[in-house]
Enzyme design. Structure first.
Site, PDB file in Angstrom:
ATOM      1  CG  ASP A  35      -0.689  -5.895  15.758  1.00 29.30           C
ATOM      2  OD1 ASP A  35       0.376  -5.288  16.024  1.00 29.30           O
ATOM      3  OD2 ASP A  35      -1.799  -5.513  16.165  1.00 29.30           O
ATOM      4  CG  HIS A  67      -7.685   6.314  17.889  1.00 27.52           C
ATOM      5  ND1 HIS A  67      -8.388   6.242  19.070  1.00 27.52           N
ATOM      6  CD2 HIS A  67      -6.814   5.255  17.919  1.00 27.52           C
ATOM      7  CE1 HIS A  67      -7.969   5.207  19.778  1.00 27.52           C
ATOM      8  NE2 HIS A  67      -7.022   4.595  19.106  1.00 27.52           N
TER       9      HIS A  67
HETATM   10  C1  LIG Z   1      -4.672   0.908  19.688  1.00 29.75           C
HETATM   11  S1  LIG Z   1      -4.231  -0.714  19.228  1.00 29.75           S
HETATM   12  C2  LIG Z   1      -5.743  -1.257  18.493  1.00 29.75           C
HETATM   13  C3  LIG Z   1      -5.878  -2.736  18.519  1.00 29.75           C
HETATM   14  C4  LIG Z   1      -7.248  -3.266  18.043  1.00 29.75           C
HETATM   15  N1  LIG Z   1      -7.477  -3.006  16.645  1.00 29.75           N
HETATM   16  C5  LIG Z   1      -8.366  -2.694  18.886  1.00 29.75           C
HETATM   17  O1  LIG Z   1      -9.281  -2.072  18.370  1.00 29.75           O
HETATM   18  O2  LIG Z   1      -8.326  -2.874  20.110  1.00 29.75           O
HETATM   19  C6  LIG Z   1      -3.180  -0.430  17.842  1.00 29.75           C
HETATM   20  C7  LIG Z   1      -2.615  -1.687  17.235  1.00 29.75           C
HETATM   21  O3  LIG Z   1      -1.807  -1.323  16.091  1.00 29.75           O
HETATM   22  C8  LIG Z   1      -0.654  -2.148  16.077  1.00 29.75           C
HETATM   23  N2  LIG Z   1       0.388  -1.487  15.277  1.00 29.75           N
HETATM   24  C9  LIG Z   1       1.095  -0.378  15.589  1.00 29.75           C
HETATM   25  N3  LIG Z   1       1.940  -0.072  14.591  1.00 29.75           N
HETATM   26  C10 LIG Z   1       1.770  -1.015  13.630  1.00 29.75           C
HETATM   27  C11 LIG Z   1       2.343  -1.229  12.343  1.00 29.75           C
HETATM   28  N4  LIG Z   1       3.276  -0.396  11.846  1.00 29.75           N
HETATM   29  N5  LIG Z   1       1.899  -2.277  11.612  1.00 29.75           N
HETATM   30  C12 LIG Z   1       0.952  -3.115  12.105  1.00 29.75           C
HETATM   31  N6  LIG Z   1       0.367  -2.968  13.310  1.00 29.75           N
HETATM   32  C13 LIG Z   1       0.775  -1.918  14.063  1.00 29.75           C
HETATM   33  C14 LIG Z   1      -0.307  -2.281  17.540  1.00 29.75           C
HETATM   34  O4  LIG Z   1       0.561  -3.350  17.796  1.00 29.75           O
HETATM   35  C15 LIG Z   1      -1.696  -2.459  18.160  1.00 29.75           C
HETATM   36  O5  LIG Z   1      -2.081  -3.804  18.187  1.00 29.75           O
END
Ligand SMILES: C[S@@+](CC[C@H](N)C(=O)[O-])C[C@H]1O[C@@H](n2cnc3c(N)ncnc32)[C@H](O)[C@@H]1O
Length: 431
Positions: free
Chosen positions: A279, A325
């Site tokens: 993350d 999504h």
């Molecule tokens: C909607 S959450 C989903 C978290 C988890 N996979 C779930 O199903 O509950 C999106 C995740 O993507 C991470 N994220 C956003 N941009 C990112 C990036 N450029 N690289 C890595 N992680 C990222 C956010 O920090 C967050 O934890």
């Protein structure tokens, strides 16, 4: 209405008998009642049928004019009151057992008695808190849920303070940008007055001064954890989405895995599997020391930006849950292309799998309205937060093809009661 009432009675009978046979407490509004109905598949199916029929019976009993009028009149106060209770942490200002006077609540949270009484009385119409005797307030099971699970407060905060604010800018965003494929052209960017090119994730990372900086990112992760605890987005559905046992010894890379609640769930059931949670820096820093005892030898955290190539090559599973999504097609294509580079092509049941857990947007009528409503709510949430969307089966196929011609969907499983499906994708050998 009679037909609906009979349907409700028969499904209530089913639930009552199953809960009795398992010696589980029947649902009630008492504060010590369980916060969720058991995950048992038959109970869940009956529960969804009850909600479905009960919703319709309420609408029919209200009648169309009153229904529409009340939607506009009452619902905004339901949401506003929830936000106020959450902001002042009224949940914890009231003991789980017994009752407390409005005077005492007012002193404890520091807002006028007259205000908190009026706010709580509206909440009570939704069975959130109750007034056991005049002048006193006590918990119901609904308000108690926010005390028993602290992450619910994060869920309410993210949804109302952040996405809710964005929603009041949705019309301006549509007028300004129309249908966008740029995540920095979303209603939330207008609502929060974000610098050009920033998305919600920079906002979550940067808002706040000094030690408070990044508090929103931490709250967002807690909100995601709250969502995964029960119901149609529960981590439990992961088990029925794929035959995990068939993997044996395997490494799973959870891309955008947040604080790792899904990996913890899987690690507990599949002791031969190892997990790498990737993350953003600020998320990894907040949660890297929070693993339950005994799982830290099989779960590791790694800072990784999924906008650049995947550093772990040849893993058995690359897992993307609620990631694609979040992003419009051009960005999702890039995220997928960054993973392809690390994947081993699939042959003789060996090689890398890409497991995408997200909704496969159903057509109207394909799933109960209560499930559909979660899908449409998530879809609009993505529109407001990141100019993104939930995808149909055809959308998923087109997205994967655009990212790499070798991608092939080999299975799509929709666990019963889940709002998400698991799409199993492999990379074919041929170009
Ligand atoms: C909607 S959450 C989903 C978290 C988890 N996979 C779930 O199903 O509950 C999106 C995740 O993507 C991470 N994220 C956003 N941009 C990112 C990036 N450029 N690289 C890595 N992680 C990222 C956010 O920090 C967050 O934890």
């Amino acid at each position: 209405m009679k037909e609906l009432a009979e349907r409700i009675c028969s499904q209530v009978d089913t639930i009552t008998k199953i809960l009795d046979s398992q010696s589980v407490q029947q649902p009630s509004f008492r504060p010590d009642a369980p916060s969720a109905i058991p995950d048992d598949k038959q109970v869940q199916a009956a529960r969804i049928a009850i909600i479905e029929a009960a919703n319709d019976i309420i609408l029919l009993a209200q009648g169309p004019a009153e229904y529409i009028r009340n939607e506009a009149f009452v619902k905004k106060h339901d949401v506003s009151v929830l936000s106020i209770l959450n902001h002042y942490d009224v949940w914890n200002a009231i003991p789980l057992e017994g009752k407390v006077s409005y005077d005492d609540v007012s002193k404890k949270i520091g807002i006028p008695r007259n205000y908190i009484r009026r706010i709580l009385r509206h909440a009570m119409t939704r069975r959130i808190f109750c007034e056991p005797t005049t002048g006193y307030v006590a918990h119901t099971t609904n308000s108690a849920a926010a005390v028993k699970d602290g992450s619910l407060s994060a869920w309410i905060g993210h949804n109302i303070d952040e996405v809710g604010r964005a929603l009041s800018w949705q019309v301006e965003a549509i007028d300004k940008w129309g249908e966008t494929e740029d995540p920095s052209n979303a209603a939330l960017c207008l609502a929060m007055d974000l610098p050009e090119g920033n998305t919600i994730f920079e906002f979550l990372q940067n808002d706040g001064e000094g030690e408070k900086k990044g508090w929103r990112a931490k709250r967002f992760s807690l909100a995601m954890a709250a969502m995964s605890k029960t119901g149609s987005f529960s981590s439990k559905h992961i088990h029925d989405g794929f035959d995990w046992a068939s993997l044996g010894e395997a490494t799973l890379v959870d891309i955008g895995g947040s604080s790792g609640y899904d990996d913890i769930e899987l690690a507990r059931h599949y002791p031969s599997m190892k997990f790498i949670i990737q993350d953003r820096d600020e998320v990894i820093i907040s949660f890297k020391d929070s693993l339950p005892c005994g799982l830290d030898s099989r779960i590791t955290f790694q800072s990784h930006d999924f906008m650049i190539p995947q550093p772990v090559n040849g893993a058995d599973v690359y897992f993307l849950k609620h990631i694609l999504h979040d992003w419009p097609d051009p960005v999702s294509t890039k995220i997928l292309q960054n993973i392809v580079l690390a994947m081993t092509p699939f042959q003789n049941n060996r090689g890398s799998r890409l497991l995408i857990m997200d909704s496969v947007m159903p057509e109207m009528g394909e799933v109960p309205l209560t499930i559909m409503q979660l899908n449409t709510a998530m879809d609009l949430q993505m529109m407001a937060a990141l100019g993104a969307k939930e995808r149909t089966r055809a959308d998923w196929e087109a997205l994967l093809r655009a990212a790499d011609q070798r991608f092939r969907i080999i299975n799509v499983r929709q666990p019963v009661g889940s709002a998400d499906a698991v799409i199993e994708v492999v990379l074919d050998l041929q170009t």
